[in-house]
Design a protein around this motif. Structure first.
Motif, PDB file in Angstrom:
ATOM      1  N   ILE A 141      -8.798  -9.961  18.504  1.00  0.00           N
ATOM      2  CA  ILE A 141      -9.194 -10.086  17.092  1.00  0.00           C
ATOM      3  C   ILE A 141      -8.583  -8.921  16.301  1.00  0.00           C
ATOM      4  O   ILE A 141      -8.024  -9.116  15.218  1.00  0.00           O
ATOM      5  N   ALA A 142      -8.695  -7.725  16.874  1.00  0.00           N
ATOM      6  CA  ALA A 142      -8.170  -6.564  16.152  1.00  0.00           C
ATOM      7  C   ALA A 142      -6.672  -6.733  15.932  1.00  0.00           C
ATOM      8  O   ALA A 142      -6.160  -6.502  14.821  1.00  0.00           O
ATOM      9  N   ALA A 143      -5.967  -7.195  16.972  1.00  0.00           N
ATOM     10  CA  ALA A 143      -4.521  -7.388  16.829  1.00  0.00           C
ATOM     11  C   ALA A 143      -4.235  -8.432  15.760  1.00  0.00           C
ATOM     12  O   ALA A 143      -3.330  -8.293  14.923  1.00  0.00           O
ATOM     13  N   GLN A 187      -3.650   0.291   6.324  1.00  0.00           N
ATOM     14  CA  GLN A 187      -2.361  -0.403   6.215  1.00  0.00           C
ATOM     15  C   GLN A 187      -1.950  -0.510   4.750  1.00  0.00           C
ATOM     16  O   GLN A 187      -0.822  -0.220   4.376  1.00  0.00           O
ATOM     17  N   VAL A 188      -2.905  -0.936   3.936  1.00  0.00           N
ATOM     18  CA  VAL A 188      -2.595  -1.115   2.514  1.00  0.00           C
ATOM     19  C   VAL A 188      -2.222   0.229   1.902  1.00  0.00           C
ATOM     20  O   VAL A 188      -1.243   0.341   1.151  1.00  0.00           O
ATOM     21  N   ALA A 189      -2.980   1.265   2.270  1.00  0.00           N
ATOM     22  CA  ALA A 189      -2.732   2.574   1.664  1.00  0.00           C
ATOM     23  C   ALA A 189      -1.320   3.057   1.999  1.00  0.00           C
ATOM     24  O   ALA A 189      -0.609   3.584   1.143  1.00  0.00           O
ATOM     25  N   THR A 190      -0.916   2.823   3.251  1.00  0.00           N
ATOM     26  CA  THR A 190       0.424   3.261   3.639  1.00  0.00           C
ATOM     27  C   THR A 190       1.459   2.570   2.771  1.00  0.00           C
ATOM     28  O   THR A 190       2.395   3.171   2.270  1.00  0.00           O
ATOM     29  N   ARG A 191       1.256   1.266   2.566  1.00  0.00           N
ATOM     30  CA  ARG A 191       2.238   0.498   1.806  1.00  0.00           C
ATOM     31  C   ARG A 191       2.217   0.916   0.328  1.00  0.00           C
ATOM     32  O   ARG A 191       3.246   0.925  -0.345  1.00  0.00           O
ATOM     33  N   LEU A 192       1.045   1.279  -0.152  1.00  0.00           N
ATOM     34  CA  LEU A 192       0.909   1.605  -1.578  1.00  0.00           C
ATOM     35  C   LEU A 192       1.839   2.739  -1.982  1.00  0.00           C
ATOM     36  O   LEU A 192       2.344   2.775  -3.103  1.00  0.00           O
ATOM     37  N   GLN A 193       2.046   3.661  -1.024  1.00  0.00           N
ATOM     38  CA  GLN A 193       2.846   4.831  -1.408  1.00  0.00           C
ATOM     39  C   GLN A 193       4.267   4.437  -1.763  1.00  0.00           C
ATOM     40  O   GLN A 193       4.905   5.051  -2.602  1.00  0.00           O
ATOM     41  N   SER A 194       4.761   3.354  -1.114  1.00  0.00           N
ATOM     42  CA  SER A 194       6.153   2.997  -1.384  1.00  0.00           C
ATOM     43  C   SER A 194       6.251   1.720  -2.206  1.00  0.00           C
ATOM     44  O   SER A 194       7.340   1.219  -2.441  1.00  0.00           O
ATOM     45  N   ALA A 195       5.101   1.168  -2.602  1.00  0.00           N
ATOM     46  CA  ALA A 195       5.145  -0.144  -3.262  1.00  0.00           C
ATOM     47  C   ALA A 195       5.780  -0.044  -4.633  1.00  0.00           C
ATOM     48  O   ALA A 195       5.518   0.888  -5.382  1.00  0.00           O
ATOM     49  N   GLY A 245      -4.905  -7.157  12.306  1.00  0.00           N
ATOM     50  CA  GLY A 245      -3.823  -6.248  11.932  1.00  0.00           C
ATOM     51  C   GLY A 245      -2.580  -7.013  11.509  1.00  0.00           C
ATOM     52  O   GLY A 245      -1.973  -6.719  10.470  1.00  0.00           O
ATOM     53  N   SER A 246      -2.225  -8.040  12.296  1.00  0.00           N
ATOM     54  CA  SER A 246      -0.966  -8.715  11.966  1.00  0.00           C
ATOM     55  C   SER A 246      -1.116  -9.551  10.688  1.00  0.00           C
ATOM     56  O   SER A 246      -0.208  -9.586   9.863  1.00  0.00           O
ATOM     57  N   VAL A 247      -2.263 -10.190  10.523  1.00  0.00           N
ATOM     58  CA  VAL A 247      -2.436 -10.986   9.294  1.00  0.00           C
ATOM     59  C   VAL A 247      -2.470 -10.048   8.084  1.00  0.00           C
ATOM     60  O   VAL A 247      -1.874 -10.323   7.040  1.00  0.00           O
ATOM     61  N   GLY A 248      -3.146  -8.887   8.260  1.00  0.00           N
ATOM     62  CA  GLY A 248      -3.173  -7.919   7.160  1.00  0.00           C
ATOM     63  C   GLY A 248      -1.769  -7.487   6.782  1.00  0.00           C
ATOM     64  O   GLY A 248      -1.415  -7.389   5.604  1.00  0.00           O
ATOM     65  N   LEU A 249      -0.967  -7.286   7.814  1.00  0.00           N
ATOM     66  CA  LEU A 249       0.414  -6.860   7.560  1.00  0.00           C
ATOM     67  C   LEU A 249       1.165  -7.948   6.795  1.00  0.00           C
ATOM     68  O   LEU A 249       1.938  -7.661   5.872  1.00  0.00           O
ATOM     69  N   GLU A 250       0.917  -9.194   7.180  1.00  0.00           N
ATOM     70  CA  GLU A 250       1.581 -10.316   6.483  1.00  0.00           C
ATOM     71  C   GLU A 250       1.204 -10.293   5.000  1.00  0.00           C
ATOM     72  O   GLU A 250       2.040 -10.485   4.124  1.00  0.00           O
ATOM     73  N   VAL A 251      -0.077 -10.073   4.739  1.00  0.00           N
ATOM     74  CA  VAL A 251      -0.519 -10.036   3.333  1.00  0.00           C
ATOM     75  C   VAL A 251       0.299  -8.989   2.586  1.00  0.00           C
ATOM     76  O   VAL A 251       0.833  -9.224   1.507  1.00  0.00           O
ATOM     77  N   ILE A 252       0.385  -7.821   3.203  1.00  0.00           N
ATOM     78  CA  ILE A 252       1.034  -6.703   2.507  1.00  0.00           C
ATOM     79  C   ILE A 252       2.518  -6.975   2.306  1.00  0.00           C
ATOM     80  O   ILE A 252       3.079  -6.698   1.254  1.00  0.00           O
ATOM     81  N   THR A 253       3.149  -7.570   3.338  1.00  0.00           N
ATOM     82  CA  THR A 253       4.604  -7.734   3.206  1.00  0.00           C
ATOM     83  C   THR A 253       4.933  -8.919   2.309  1.00  0.00           C
ATOM     84  O   THR A 253       5.978  -8.936   1.676  1.00  0.00           O
ATOM     85  N   TRP A 308      -2.904 -17.303  19.087  1.00  0.00           N
ATOM     86  CA  TRP A 308      -2.387 -16.890  17.781  1.00  0.00           C
ATOM     87  C   TRP A 308      -1.618 -15.573  17.923  1.00  0.00           C
ATOM     88  O   TRP A 308      -0.530 -15.395  17.402  1.00  0.00           O
ATOM     89  N   VAL A 309      -2.224 -14.653  18.692  1.00  0.00           N
ATOM     90  CA  VAL A 309      -1.582 -13.347  18.824  1.00  0.00           C
ATOM     91  C   VAL A 309      -0.240 -13.484  19.533  1.00  0.00           C
ATOM     92  O   VAL A 309       0.723 -12.807  19.171  1.00  0.00           O
ATOM     93  N   VAL A 310      -0.171 -14.376  20.536  1.00  0.00           N
ATOM     94  CA  VAL A 310       1.077 -14.434  21.307  1.00  0.00           C
ATOM     95  C   VAL A 310       2.021 -15.517  20.796  1.00  0.00           C
ATOM     96  O   VAL A 310       3.053 -15.763  21.388  1.00  0.00           O
ATOM     97  N   SER A 311       1.674 -16.182  19.691  1.00  0.00           N
ATOM     98  CA  SER A 311       2.472 -17.334  19.264  1.00  0.00           C
ATOM     99  C   SER A 311       3.853 -16.900  18.783  1.00  0.00           C
ATOM    100  O   SER A 311       4.043 -15.776  18.338  1.00  0.00           O
ATOM    101  N   GLY A 312       4.799 -17.832  18.880  1.00  0.00           N
ATOM    102  CA  GLY A 312       6.159 -17.555  18.430  1.00  0.00           C
ATOM    103  C   GLY A 312       6.247 -17.625  16.914  1.00  0.00           C
ATOM    104  O   GLY A 312       5.322 -18.071  16.238  1.00  0.00           O
TER     105      GLY A 312
END
Length: 2047
Positions: A968-970, A1023-1031, A973-981, A916-920
């Motif tokens: 798992i951590a990676a 991650q969410v907090a960082t995005r919140l500032q510019s959301a 992180g990436s799935v969390g980022l997807e949620v946020i974006t 999953w982590v290395v998938s295209g």
């Protein structure tokens, strides 16, 4: 870096300044408690940042669970048996397995058989069911837990039942209306003796003197008894819409069935019975043109007829004797027909000939046709003997199922009532299980209809040319038309009876389509019912769960027209051949009816003399488990000779053909058109297909295809999809290692297989959906296998990880897409969820059992962690595989294959994470769409890995390798980022991903290192907090984060995860100030506050660090509650709902029932108290608002405390003490409410959210450790403590009991099902703001997701709580609601009481205790004043007694207000209908007097307050029961007599005096009760009582207020205002005596401009009252503040009554006071109100817009009226009251009082002659009167208001003639004018005032005429000058003035009175005046005509000319009359003459 330094510096500043500020407490006064929140949370970590959690595993290691005492041990760590492996036996429907027994199965079949038989393997979390996700708290579960509640007794519920108490026994309406009449009701005689009454029981130890500590202890013990365990079980269940964590275990995969119907064939009877007839049933769907079930064969022949076939019959198998069948229909539609075909034994002649006898002969003619019948029978017998094995088509019919289903309720089903001659039926309906009344939409549901028995009477004969299915569909379509062609055919008459009904759940005696016995099958000998296999009309997406392998053969047609020879009666024989030898025909063809179960051959029916017949036959075959290359179907064509000719064989083979069943390893199915060979087939033919023309073979029609046939397989072994087939084949080849291998036309070697496999994996996405879903378990298993056990080809490991992962993603996506409709609320596909939960297992790790013992066959066998480990797991992952590139295969060197296979084995979860982590990007997108599936797969893989590998004892940190955790951590992180974006692009996906991620982390908490998981959570938060500032719209992200937190917190071991058992260690902080409260000088503890305790109650660093999840949750709440939070109301609701849901879960959780454990759990929520306290200003204010008896809405709430309500929450002196500065009188603030405006900023919480937050606060207070709360309270600063008390006050208000009536009332409204109704319901229950504002507010805060019409999954939008869908609740449900509500109110109040006790104990010793105790007492008082249960009142009153005995100075030295409030509350409870309440209330009241007495030797203060309270109670409370109050008075007397301690003092005597005094007041009030229905009388009575109190200002004031209350209730606002003005005048008099202030009014005189009546209040003179006397004028109103309050209220009432001019007068008095106080805020408000008033006056100048009142003179005559006899009153009625209305009202009222036929209304207004009246009757005379003003008055009374205010004189006129009639001719028409003067001016403090003077004047006819003419002239003038002009009105007045026909019009008047000059010179003056009037009149007419001319349009020209002509005529007629001169006009008038006119002609210029 710079930024960080800056921030640190800011912190420092913040801290030092904050400390300074805190010392001065000014922060609290400035409003927002949050101001310092964001910037400096304690420890410098702001709430917006997530603090680093403690390392969970380390903490546990340092504190082993055994260190915990007893019940707390389980909280410390997860239980040892948390995770277990369950084997759940797969449910098998049939009694025998049905899988093939034969040993040599090929790999594919073996895999299928294994898959369909192995048990489900479940990784089970044993405690998961305790999580909110799996056992939600719903309305139903709440209802369950509410059973057994005791009913609380409430005063307001009892009042209804005891209405007819003894005091009402004698109906007061019959007593007279005199004021001094002695009332007759029971205990009301004035000298009624209190001593004769029975007292209530006394409280035993009341008079003993006990130490206060003991009293407290006893009280507490009593309070603790019988308390409900779970507070939240009494509160409505959490909102379902918010429950994002809700999951359910998927259903295990089961065989798919549609809706099932049971068809029973009962009998078949023809007109003649000569031969056997066989039936076939099947379902056809006309719209889809598809046969949708296999055939069911039945045989209803009698035994004698069956006997004809003896020669051919073997013994029939029982399975072929079935007469009933169960059909399954997946897609019910109105186009489905049940087709019944009949066949008979082949005989000579075509179908028509054979049908003839059936159509011609009738049963009734049997005797007549005896010979014919005999002949037929004989022929039939011969045919049966000879041709018994062949059949021929005979007849058919069809039943339209939709008719049965929809009309299974109608009884008229006769053959000819149907539109067409379709099978007719007479319906004898059998008892149906349920009648269906529903209409259109489900007419086609086959699952619930009334069973019907049909008799089908019409059959159509089969036609040889039209036997195919195509023809059948044409017939069926035609049958539905009204003009069916079939009607013209002659039917074959017969009677077929069938039963059609919905199939039962588990029918007995059922056989599956494979003829296996379906459970339950009680007796193998019973006649079976067959399950008929469905061929669904459209795709059905369901995985196979059992072994099924069937083949259906459908011969369609045969064309032998070119075949030479005798080939006419053609039969086709089918055989399934395992080889070419005839003996190799396998017995796999299913038998039909009454034959053996399986046969080796079967024939089609024969169509007589037809060379190219069509067939409708269906052959059903059971495919052998292993189909091999030489298996084939053999078709042999026979000519059957029907006539027995010597030398001719019965059957002659005339052709052969075949179909090989396997081609390239695939089963061949589909349509075939085969050539037919004429010769016998040559050897080895089966290897080829018939399409190959073998040399030397003869073919029919030159090798053309002449035989068309179709094969269909229904198989769970053969996928019948090329891509799947290829994939499975390749996988099996690799498993077997059988190379080389032939695949279609290519030969696979070891070299090419890898490439093929990769291609095949990629091609899986092309597979067609239905087989893919059907074989999804197989496919996924194989893919997992390829990942975990990479195949080894030629000693090389082929690493297919990536390919398999991508294939898996595509398969999952395809399955999802196919089952889009079946997704659950979270967007999961149930089929895939079931696969993971039940079917998925790690390949090759069959669960091992210790010592080889097999698992016990329990429903779910639990596996112990046995020592036997599968060898395959011993070896760690082979290091030779490159982890960076998983597809790189490394040759493992010279190791044999087995070892390399083990080396190559991988762990699925590790591989999945890695791939999953290395998938295209393309694959990643697909995986993200269905991330939940991969997460769940990983979790189960990890769980199985731990369970099977016995790794559960390994420390968590060592369970999984670091590499995997990094992946798992990676990944997280990436799935969390997807949620946020994605949250703004695709909200739905973001929401699903967010939930999946949260569930994944929650699952990891059960498996992996928990500290690691926490760090992942923290990273996600960052991650969410960082995005919140510019959301752009932060609310969206916050909503998702809140859902995320809520899911995490729904973990079943949530409490353990928060480390509840370790004490918080305060961090070693470099700065001395550790937490936000430390540096405040603590109010109550001498030493500095304990930082440990403080940090437990704040969202401090240590708290959030240790209680990580609880910290997250409460932080979310804190941030949502911040005033400047965005999207607030939605977030409020979500955050509060999350906390509420958790607390509900704790309440219901059996692990936390013990108090000690619950207290630990409660510690996780302590910061909730501070949070709620700080949010207080924005909580919904339950204590105000309509209908609530609580603080008045007026700004000072100091006034008209009708029920003695508490004013502000806490008294001003306290606030002043806190503020440490002078407090402007006039700003009453509560301890914490500073200038409220500042803190109210921010979005207020809705009533529902506030109530839920408060119930959570109560939960914490109830369950937390009291000692802890006490230490916390001791550390609080005063303002904070004040706010806490405010919070408790609000809790009381929020949970106040509404009463049963309220529930009934709410229920009687009907609700529409929509969102804003939710608002209204809330409003109705909670008594909140108006529904409109609520709606507006809600629409503003709808959802952050914008418009959501198209979003399917957010169910909150479509409906709200399920419970509310049903609107009308039953009586029981309402009873139950009231019961629960009562218990909740009681428990909430008791929790508040417990907390108050804790606070009291805390502040006992402090110096600031006065202020706090006052506040505490206010809260106690409020609790005693609201609707409470008897149970609570016992405890509440006990607490109140304890408080007063400990701190008497609170009541007797300070503010009188508290004492007044307390007396009022106690008195009210003394009058309760419930004896326990009375007992406690009278005890409290007695002690209060005693306490007061002991302080100062008299209890003047209490006396005064009690007397006032009683007056106020009596005045305002309707349901007040004086009988019960008398008993309490008696009880108090008894206490006084028995009190030994005070025997020698005057105390007992004083008590006795007081009691008798109260008793007298009561007696007065009984009278008031009598007049309850007569508002005038009631007000008179109150007026009299108030007059009686002239000497005691307090009480007079009370009664004035009571009157105001009563008036306001009746809508008399002007009168209510007057009462307030009088009250203010009274207070002003008193203040003037005390001190001489410039700005204060000088007594009553100052109020004269408002009302002239007010001077009555000046009776207070020095001799009556010395202001200093104790207890006199001590009420809160006798202060400047009080005066301001009264004036404001007067102004408010004046405004309501529309008397805006008076408002100005009131404010003239008020403004100087406010100016003196410099109260600019109030001044601003006052001037605003003045501006409003003046604006309204301008807009309503004409006065028509506000009508002030209508006046009537009412006279009472007759002894019945008592005092009222011969009294005259002027009544003021509401504006525009008609005479008839008041007349009707009074007549009705007095009729009800005196009885029928007693009251008479005098119809005229002439003086009443008493002598002519009947003494037995009561007469009422009512006359309309108008206000009258002298001419000089009119100069002052300019405006409409002036002429309607301060009225004392009224006028009415009575016309009469000398002969007694009212009206006569002009010369004799006189008029009497009557002027009435009243005692007081209207408006007054009552609505009727006595007439004190009347005078009458009589006008002569000429004077009457003068008045009339003046009036006419005035009307003309008005109409002419009106602006804007009104043409219509002008013309009307003109027409009435100049029209020629006007009766008694101007002309007639002139002719009567002006024709001749009167003889009497006295009348000259009148004559002249009349003449002048006429001149004026003419002038005005002329003006009017001129005006009219200007106004009219062309259409009215003629009308105008007519008017002008009329006017000219009038003028000419008048001319001579007006020109005469009077002889003596200038002679001086005589004196007498002047007199006669004094009132009439001159004064009343504008009557």
């Amino acid at each position: 870096m710079a930024a960080a330094e800056r921030r640190a510096f800011a912190h420092k500043i913040n801290r030092t300044v904050a400390a300074e500020v805190r010392k001065q407490v000014s922060r609290e006064r400035s409003g927002s408690p949050h101001s310092s929140r964001r910037s400096s949370g304690s420890l410098g970590v702001p709430l917006t940042e997530v603090i680093e959690p403690l390392d969970f595993e380390d903490v546990l290691l340092s504190r082993p669970p055994d260190a915990e005492p007893g019940p707390l041990r389980d909280l410390a760590e997860f239980p040892a048996d948390d995770l277990e492996l369950l084997l759940q036996p797969r449910e098998c429907r049939t009694t025998e397995p049905g899988t093939p027994e034969d040993g040599k199965l090929d790999a594919q079949v073996r895999a299928a058989v294994e898959m369909y038989t192995e048990d489900w393997i479940i990784a089970h979390r044993r405690y998961q069911h305790l999580s909110a996700a799996f056992s939600p708290i719903t309305t139903e579960t709440q209802r369950e837990r509410q059973k057994g509640l005791t009913r609380q007794v409430f005063e307001q519920d009892t009042s209804g039942d005891e209405r007819s108490g003894p005091e009402d026994s004698d109906d007061p309406r019959h007593s007279s209306g005199s004021l001094d009449d002695t009332p007759r009701s029971s205990g009301a005689s004035g000298i009624f003796d209190l001593r004769n009454l029975a007292a209530d029981s006394l409280l035993p130890s009341l008079l003993e003197r006990t130490a206060p500590e003991d009293v407290d202890r006893r009280n507490e013990a009593l309070r603790r008894q019988h308390r409900p365990r779970a507070l939240l079980a009494l509160y409505p269940a959490p909102d379902e819409d918010e429950a994002v964590e809700r999951c359910s275990r998927p259903e295990p995969p089961r065989e798919h069935f549609g809706q099932r119907i049971l068809v029973k064939c009962l009998s078949l009877k023809f007109e003649i019975e000569i031969e056997p007839i066989f039936g076939i049933l099947a379902l056809y769907d006309v719209r889809e043109k598809k046969k949708i079930s296999e055939n069911f064969y039945f045989d209803l022949n009698s035994d004698s007829v069956k006997g004809l076939l003896r020669a051919h019959g073997t013994h029939p198998a029982i399975s072929t004797l079935a007469r009933s069948a169960i059909f399954s229909v997946t897609y019910p539609s109105p186009d489905i027909f049940l087709v019944i075909k009949l066949e008979k034994v082949l005989q000579q002649g075509d179908i028509s000939e054979c049908c003839e006898p059936y159509m011609v002969m009738k049963e009734v003619d049997t005797a007549k046709n005896k010979e014919k019948l005999e002949k037929l029978r004989l022929a039939a017998e011969q045919f049966c003997t000879r041709l018994g094995r062949y059949r021929m088509p005979f007849a058919w019919t069809a039943v339209h199922l939709a008719n049965i289903v929809s009309s299974a309720g109608q009884t008229d089903r006769d053959s000819d009532s149907e539109g067409e001659r379709r099978p007719a039926w007479t319906d004898r309906r059998r008892r149906g299980p349920q009648d269906r009344t529903s209409g259109g939409d489900d007419t086609c549901s086959f699952s619930s209809f009334r069973p019907a028995t049909l008799t089908v009477t019409n059959f159509f004969k089969q036609e040889a040319e039209r036997l195919s299915d195509e023809d059948l569909f044409k017939f069926l379509a035609d049958m539905r038309r009204p003009s069916s062609l079939l009607r013209r055919l002659r039917p074959v008459t017969a009677q077929l009876k069938i039963d059609i009904s919905p199939a039962p759940e588990n029918p007995h005696f059922c056989l599956s389509p494979e003829l296996l016995h379906v459970k339950p099958y009680p007796d193998p000998r019973g006649r079976p019912t067959k399950e008929i296999l469905e061929f669904p009309a459209r795709e059905v997406y369901a995985p196979h769960t059992s072994y099924r392998n069937l083949l259906y053969v459908y011969p369609h047609c045969l064309n032998f027209s070119s075949r030479q020879g005798s080939v006419r009666n053609l039969a086709v024989r089918v055989q399934y051949m395992a080889g070419e030898d005839p003996s190799q025909a396998l017995p796999v063809i299913f038998g039909k009816s009454s034959c053996s179960e399986f046969t080796r051959e079967a024939f089609t029916p024969v169509v007589y003399h037809n060379k190219s017949p069509e067939f409708y036959e269906e052959f059903k075959l059971r495919l052998p488990a292993c189909v091999t290359e030489n298996h084939h179907l053999l078709f042999t064509f026979y000519h059957v000779s029907c006539q027995p000719r010597p030398g001719t064989a019965l059957e002659t083979p005339v052709g052969f053909t075949w179909i090989p069943l396997l081609q390239h390893g695939r089963l061949r199915t589909g349509p075939f058109c085969l050539p037919v060979s004429v010769d016998q087939l040559p050897p080895s033919y089966s290897v080829l297909t018939p399409d190959v023309a073998l040399p030397g073979m003869r073919w029919v029609d030159g090798h053309k295809g002449v035989f068309s046939v179709e094969l269909t397989a229904v198989s769970s072994v053969h996928p019948q999809d090329p891509h799947l087939d290829k994939f499975f084949t390749l996988v099996h080849v690799l498993e077997e290692g059988a190379f080389p291998f032939r695949l279609k036309d290519t030969v696979l070697s070891e070299g090419t297989v890898e490439q093929e496999l990769r291609a095949s994996l990629a091609a899986l996405r092309l597979a067609s959906p239905q087989p893919l879903v059907a074989f999804s378990h197989h496919v996924l298993d194989k893919l997992v296998h390829l990942v975990v056990r990479p195949p080894i080809v030629g000693g090389q490991i082929v690493n297919l990880g990536r390919g398999a992962f991508e294939a898996m993603a595509h398969v999952v996506s395809l399955v999802h897409r196919s089952l889009e409709a079946a997704q659950d609320a979270r967007g999961h596909c149930p089929l895939l969820a079931a696969y993971v939960h039940y079917a998925f297992r790690l390949p090759g790790t069959e669960p091992n059992f210790p010592s080889g013992a097999p698992p016990v066959a329990v429903q779910a066998a639990t596996l112990a962690r046995g020592p036997g480990r599968p060898a395959s797991l011993y070896l760690a992952r082979s290091k030779s595989i490159s982890s960076s590139n998983p597809d790189l295969a490394v040759a493992p060197g010279s190791v044999d294959d087995e070892v390399s296979r083990i080396l190559a084995s991988k762990l699925l979860h590790e591989e999945l994470a890695l791939q999953w982590v290395v998938s295209g990007s393309a694959v990643r997108e697909t995986v993200l769409q269905h991330a939940w599936f991969f997460f769940q797969l990983m979790v189960k893989s990890m769980a199985l890995h731990l369970l099977l590998g016995q790794r559960l004892d390994t420390p968590r940190k060592l369970r999984f390798p670091g590499r995997f955790l990094d992946d798992i951590a990676a990944l997280v992180g990436s799935v969390g980022l997807e949620v946020i974006t994605r949250v703004y692009k695709d909200a739905e996906l973001a929401e699903r991903l967010n939930a999946s991620l949260a569930f994944f982390l929650s699952d990891l908490l059960s498996l992996a290192d928990r500290g690691f998981v926490f760090s992942l959570v923290r990273a996600h938060y960052k991650q969410v907090a960082t995005r919140l500032q510019s959301a752009p719209n932060p609310a969206l992200l916050l909503t998702l984060r809140m859902d995320f937190t809520r899911i995490l917190c729904s973990h079943e071991h949530y409490v353990t995860l928060n480390l509840p058992c370790c004490p918080l260690s305060p961090p070693a902080s470099p700065s001395p100030s550790v937490s936000s409260t430390t540096s405040q000088s603590s109010t109550f503890s001498s030493q500095a506050p304990d930082p440990k305790v403080t940090s437990m109650f704040e969202l401090s660093g240590p708290f959030r660090q240790q209680h990580f999840l609880a910290g997250l949750l409460l932080t979310e709440l804190a941030l949502a509650l911040e005033p400047e939070a965005e999207g607030a109301s939605l977030l409020h609701k979500k955050a509060i709902s999350a906390v509420h849901s958790l607390l509900c879960g704790h309440d219901a959780d059996p692990r936390y029932t013990e108090a000690a454990v619950k207290a630990r759990v409660a510690e996780l929520y302590l910061p909730l108290l501070s949070l709620a306290r700080d949010t207080l200003p924005r909580l919904h204010d339950f204590a105000e608002g309509p209908g609530q008896r609580s603080r008045l809405a007026s700004m000072l709430d100091s006034d008209t405390e009708g029920e003695g309500d508490i004013g502000g929450t806490i008294n001003p002196s306290v606030a002043m003490a806190i503020a440490g500065g002078p407090l402007a009188p006039g700003s009453r603030a509560s301890i914490s409410q500073g200038p409220v405006a500042a803190s109210r900023s921010g979005c207020p919480l809705s009533a529902e959210s506030s109530r839920t937050l408060l119930v959570c606060v109560l939960w914490v207070l109830k369950n937390a450790e009291p000692a802890l709360l006490q230490r916390w309270a001791a550390d609080l600063a005063l303002p904070q403590l004040g706010r806490l008390l405010d919070l408790l006050y609000l809790c009381l208000a929020a949970f106040e009991y509404k009463g049963k009536k309220a529930f009934e009332r709410i229920n009687s409204l009907t609700f529409k099902k929509s969102l804003d109704m939710k608002a209204r319901l809330e409003e109705a229950i909670l008594g909140t703001i108006g529904a409109r504002q609520e709606m507006v507010r809600r629409s503003r805060e709808r959802s952050p997701f914008g418009n959501q019409e198209n979003v399917r999954w957010r169910k909150s939008i479509t409906h709200w709580r399920q419970t509310s869908d049903r609107v009308d609740k039953t009586k029981d449900e309402m009873e139950h609601e009231a019961l629960v509500d009562g218990n909740l109110a009681t428990e909430a109040s008791l929790v508040v009481l417990d907390t108050l006790e804790i606070i009291v104990q805390t502040v006992m010793l402090s110096e600031a205790r006065e202020s706090v105790l006052g506040a505490v007492l206010k809260v106690v008082l409020y609790s005693l004043g609201s609707a409470q249960s008897a149970l609570f009142l016992q405890h509440g009153l006990a607490t109140q007694r304890a408080l007063v005995s400990k701190f008497p100075e609170l009541l007797f030295e300070e503010d009188t207000e508290l004492c007044a409030d307390l007396c009022l509350r106690l008195l009210r409870h003394c009058g309760s209908r419930i004896s326990t309440i009375r007992t406690h209330a009278s005890a409290s009241l007695y002690l209060l007097m005693r306490q007061n007495f002991e302080i100062g030797n008299n209890f003047a203060r209490v006396k005064m307050q009690v007397t006032m309270s009683l007056s106020s109670l009596v005045g305002t409370t309707q349901s007040f029961s004086e009988e019960h109050l008398r008993r309490s008075l008696k009880t108090i007397l008894t206490y006084a007599e028995e009190d030994v301690g005070l025997r020698d003092s005057t105390f007992a005597e004083q008590v006795q005096d007081l009691m008798f005094n109260l008793h007298m007041i009561l007696t007065d009030t009984v009278k008031m009760k009598e007049h309850q229905e007569d508002p005038e009388m009631l007000i008179d009575l109150m007026y009299r009582i108030a007059r009686g109190y002239q000497g005691s200002p307090d009480l007079r004031l009370t009664w004035l207020q009571n009157m105001a209350g009563k008036h306001a209730e009746l809508g008399n606002h002007a009168e209510a205002a007057q009462c307030m003005v009088h009250a203010a005048a009274l207070v002003a008099e008193y203040l003037a005596l005390l001190e001489d202030s410039r700005y204060l009014p000088v007594g009553c005189v100052s109020f004269q401009n408002i009302s002239s009546n007010v001077l009555e209040e000046s009776a207070i003179s020095d001799d009556i009252l010395s202001p200093d006397e104790e207890g006199f004028c001590s009420g809160k109103h006798f202060t400047e503040l009080g005066l301001v309050g009264l004036l404001e209220q007067a102004a408010a009432y004046f405004t309501m009554g529309g008397l805006y001019e008076a408002v100005n007068e009131v404010y003239k008095t008020l403004i100087p006071i406010l100016e003196a106080h410099r109260d600019y805020k109030k001044l601003a408000a006052v001037h605003g109100k003045l501006q409003e008033a003046f604006t309204k006056i301008m807009h309503q100048s004409s006065g028509w817009e506000r009508v002030f009142g209508t006046y009537f003179r009412v006279g009472f005559y007759g002894a019945r009226f008592g005092d009222l006899d011969e009294q005259e009153f002027v009544y003021k009625e509401p504006s525009i009251t008609k005479l008839a209305e008041i007349s009707h009202r009074l007549e009705e009222f007095y009729t009800e009082r005196f009885g029928e036929d007693v009251v008479e209304i005098v119809k005229d207004s002439n003086p009443v002659d008493k002598t002519k009246l009947d003494p037995q009757k009561a007469y009422i005379q009512i006359t309309y009167v108008e206000p009258h003003f002298d001419t000089y008055e009119l100069k002052d009374r300019v405006t409409y208001f002036d002429r309607n205010y301060g009225l004392r004189t009224f006028l009415f006129c009575t016309p009469f003639t000398p002969d007694g009639r009212a009206h006569g001719d002009l010369p004799e028409q006189h008029k009497r004018k009557t002027l009435l003067s009243t005692d007081h001016a209207f408006p007054y403090i009552k609505t009727r005032i006595r007439v004190c003077h009347r005078e009458e004047t009589v006008l002569t006819p000429v004077e009457v005429a003068i008045e009339d003419m003046q009036k006419k002239t005035r009307e003309l003038a008005f109409a002419t000058e009106q602006d804007p002009p009104d043409a219509k009105m002008l013309q009307m007045v003109l027409q009435g003035s100049v029209g020629p026909t006007v009766n008694q019009g101007p002309l007639e008047v002139a002719q009567v009175f002006l024709a001749e000059i009167p003889e009497d010179p006295k009348l000259f003056r009148h004559h002249n005046k009349l003449r002048l009037c006429f001149k004026d009149f003419c002038k005005k007419c002329e003006d009017a005509l001129r005006k009219n001319k200007a106004l009219i349009g062309p259409d009215q020209k003629e009308y105008h000319r007519e008017l002008e002509r009329n006017y000219c005529r009038l003028r000419e007629a008048l001319q001579p009359l007006l020109t005469q001169r009077l002889p003596q006009l200038l002679a001086p008038p005589t004196a007498g003459l002047r007199n006669s006119l004094n009132r009439a002609s001159f004064r009343k210029a504008d009557l």
